[in-house]
Design an enzyme around this catalytic site. Structure first.
Site, PDB file in Angstrom:
ATOM      1  N   CYS A   1       0.803  -1.222   0.000  1.00  0.00           N
ATOM      2  CA  CYS A   1       0.000   0.000   0.000  1.00  0.00           C
ATOM      3  C   CYS A   1       0.834   1.270   0.000  1.00  0.00           C
ATOM      4  CB  CYS A   1      -0.956  -0.002   1.194  1.00  0.00           C
ATOM      5  SG  CYS A   1      -2.091  -1.402   1.155  1.00  0.00           S
TER       6      CYS A   1
ATOM      7  N   HIS B   1      -2.024   8.234   6.244  1.00  0.00           N
ATOM      8  CA  HIS B   1      -2.315   6.936   5.638  1.00  0.00           C
ATOM      9  C   HIS B   1      -3.572   6.333   6.258  1.00  0.00           C
ATOM     10  CE1 HIS B   1      -1.554   3.132   3.653  1.00  0.00           C
ATOM     11  NE2 HIS B   1      -1.629   2.495   4.821  1.00  0.00           N
TER      12      HIS B   1
ATOM     13  N   GLU C   1       0.192   5.953  13.768  1.00  0.00           N
ATOM     14  CA  GLU C   1       0.616   6.976  12.810  1.00  0.00           C
ATOM     15  C   GLU C   1       0.605   8.368  13.432  1.00  0.00           C
ATOM     16  OE1 GLU C   1      -0.322   8.719   8.333  1.00  0.00           O
ATOM     17  OE2 GLU C   1      -1.616   7.152   9.186  1.00  0.00           O
TER      18      GLU C   1
ATOM     19  N   LYS D   1      -9.169   8.537   3.166  1.00  0.00           N
ATOM     20  CA  LYS D   1      -9.700   7.173   3.026  1.00  0.00           C
ATOM     21  C   LYS D   1     -11.076   7.041   3.665  1.00  0.00           C
ATOM     22  CE  LYS D   1      -5.329   4.564   2.760  1.00  0.00           C
ATOM     23  NZ  LYS D   1      -4.351   5.650   2.973  1.00  0.00           N
TER      24      LYS D   1
ATOM     25  N   HIS E   1      -9.858   2.472   0.713  1.00  0.00           N
ATOM     26  CA  HIS E   1      -8.417   2.236   0.610  1.00  0.00           C
ATOM     27  C   HIS E   1      -8.088   1.676  -0.775  1.00  0.00           C
ATOM     28  CE1 HIS E   1      -4.367   1.476   1.396  1.00  0.00           C
ATOM     29  NE2 HIS E   1      -4.426   0.615   2.398  1.00  0.00           N
TER      30      HIS E   1
END
Length: 413
Positions: free
Chosen positions: A162, A302, A313, A335, A340
């Site tokens: 990803c 992300h 994160e 997202k 995703h």
């Protein structure tokens, strides 16, 4: 011929669950719309996850039938997005030996692989398409664009799950800075909405199972998040040396200022719980961009809506920027609206990051009902947020199974 000037973004193209091009996707992001829908395929009824974020515009509505038959769905998306990006860049005149492609997919032509295996089993080897191998190759989207645009400086496909398309953009920046190319078509794509792929991710407990409320299933940073939502589509950026762009009078969206990479060396699918590797990638991207932590106004996270990844994160962002800068930066996960896109996520999110700088407006994170107490930064919720005027920089993070971490820094003004 070497080139030591900066790298700029001069063209954007996309086809996503929110729209068939960049303007429609961007409008939907700012409005907080969800591209997630219930699956209507018969096979979905047998699965624990019965929804996904399919492309808003099917390639069959855009490309001729003969072209469709010779391209995997990943390649179809790549061609559509690249054509928009190339046109948006003003169809730059460039010596083919100074033009490169750096476009990736995390999984490659998996739909071709599975469909042609079914053909083989049911109808025999003679009925297998002669285009199967070029359609299933992970470098197929890059190859298709290399052929379409006659790129001779190199055609590359960086595969890092990803993080793939973010790494491809970073490689494109490096190619221009290193003097290998003046223009790079960079980005990524994914097309893997298939019962086997959904079953495999569901077996890992990686996907949301909110079948009764698909549009609200992707909820990064929310305490009740239960997994990601699979999506498909493509994002393509035209990267160009600043010298080349200014010589032809190109419109410049932003500077592609830096890229940072690291690996966790921790677990095949789980991120480091403190986001240690992610923080190192962010720190490296800032150093390469020669950007101070306090210059970062916005971060496109992300954040996939998984219990393990989102909070880690935010810790990484705080660690890399330092407390003072982290208190000023605003963060969102697009997202929550697109789902995703796996290997294509970093490219689509880079487009959102570039446009946030260009328009001074950052998209929100939707579906947060109860913000997780562990979130260590300020999250933009529900409504877009105006960004300050003056020189600004923004960060885009992408992480992948295998412990891959990529951070990109864009700068404007």
């Amino acid at each position: 011929m070497g080139n030591t000037s900066g790298v700029v973004v001069t063209g954007l193209g996309a086809t996503t669950p929110l729209g068939g091009d960049v303007p429609s996707t961007w409008s939907a992001l700012l409005a907080g719309h969800s591209g997630v829908r219930a699956l209507t395929d018969d096979w979905a009824e047998a699965l624990p996850v019965r929804f996904a974020a399919a492309a808003a515009v099917d390639p069959a509505e855009v490309l001729p039938r003969v072209r469709l038959r010779r391209l995997d769905r990943t390649q179809q998306f790549a061609v559509i997005a690249a054509r928009e990006a190339w046109s948006d860049a003003g169809e730059p005149e460039v010596d083919p030996v100074r033009l490169a492609v750096s476009v990736s997919s995390g999984i490659g032509g998996i739909l071709t692989t599975l469909n042609q295996y079914d053909v083989f089993r049911e109808r025999g080897w003679q009925r297998v398409s002669p285009f199967t191998v070029p359609m299933l190759m992970p470098n197929g989207p890059a190859g298709a664009l290399g052929v379409e645009y006659g790129a001779r400086a190199g055609t590359h496909a960086m595969v890092s799950a990803c993080a793939s398309s973010a790494e491809s953009i970073g490689y494109g920046i490096d190619m221009i800075r290193g003097g290998r190319a003046d223009v790079v078509i960079a980005g990524g794509v994914e097309a893997s909405i298939h019962p086997l792929n959904i079953a495999a991710f569901a077996s890992m407990r990686a996907m949301s199972t909110r079948n009764d409320d698909p549009e609200r299933a992707s909820r990064p940073f929310d305490r009740g998040r239960d997994g990601f939502v699979m999506a498909e589509g493509a994002g393509i950026l035209v990267l160009e040396s600043e010298e080349h762009a200014r010589a032809r009078g190109a419109r410049i969206y932003a500077e592609a200022a830096g890229a940072g990479y690291s690996s966790d060396g921790y677990d095949m699918v789980l991120p480091h719980p403190e986001g240690e590797g992610a923080a190192r990638a962010i720190e490296q991207s800032l150093r390469q961009a020669e950007v101070a932590p306090g210059d970062i106004a916005y971060a496109n996270a992300h954040a996939t809506s998984t219990p393990a990844g989102d909070v880690a994160e935010t810790r990484a962002i705080r660690s890399a920027l330092g407390d003072a800068a982290a208190d000023r930066v605003v963060v969102s996960s697009t997202k929550s609206m697109t789902g995703h896109l796996l290997g294509g996520a970093g490219a689509v999110e880079s487009i959102a990051t570039v446009l946030a700088l260009h328009h001074r407006q950052a998209p929100p994170t939707i579906n947060i009902e109860d913000l997780d107490d562990g979130v260590a930064v300020e999250i933009i919720q529900d409504k877009s947020r105006d960004l300050p005027q003056g020189p600004l920089a923004a960060l885009n993070n992408s992480f992948g199974f295998g412990g891959h971490n990529v951070a990109l820094v864009f700068r404007h003004g």
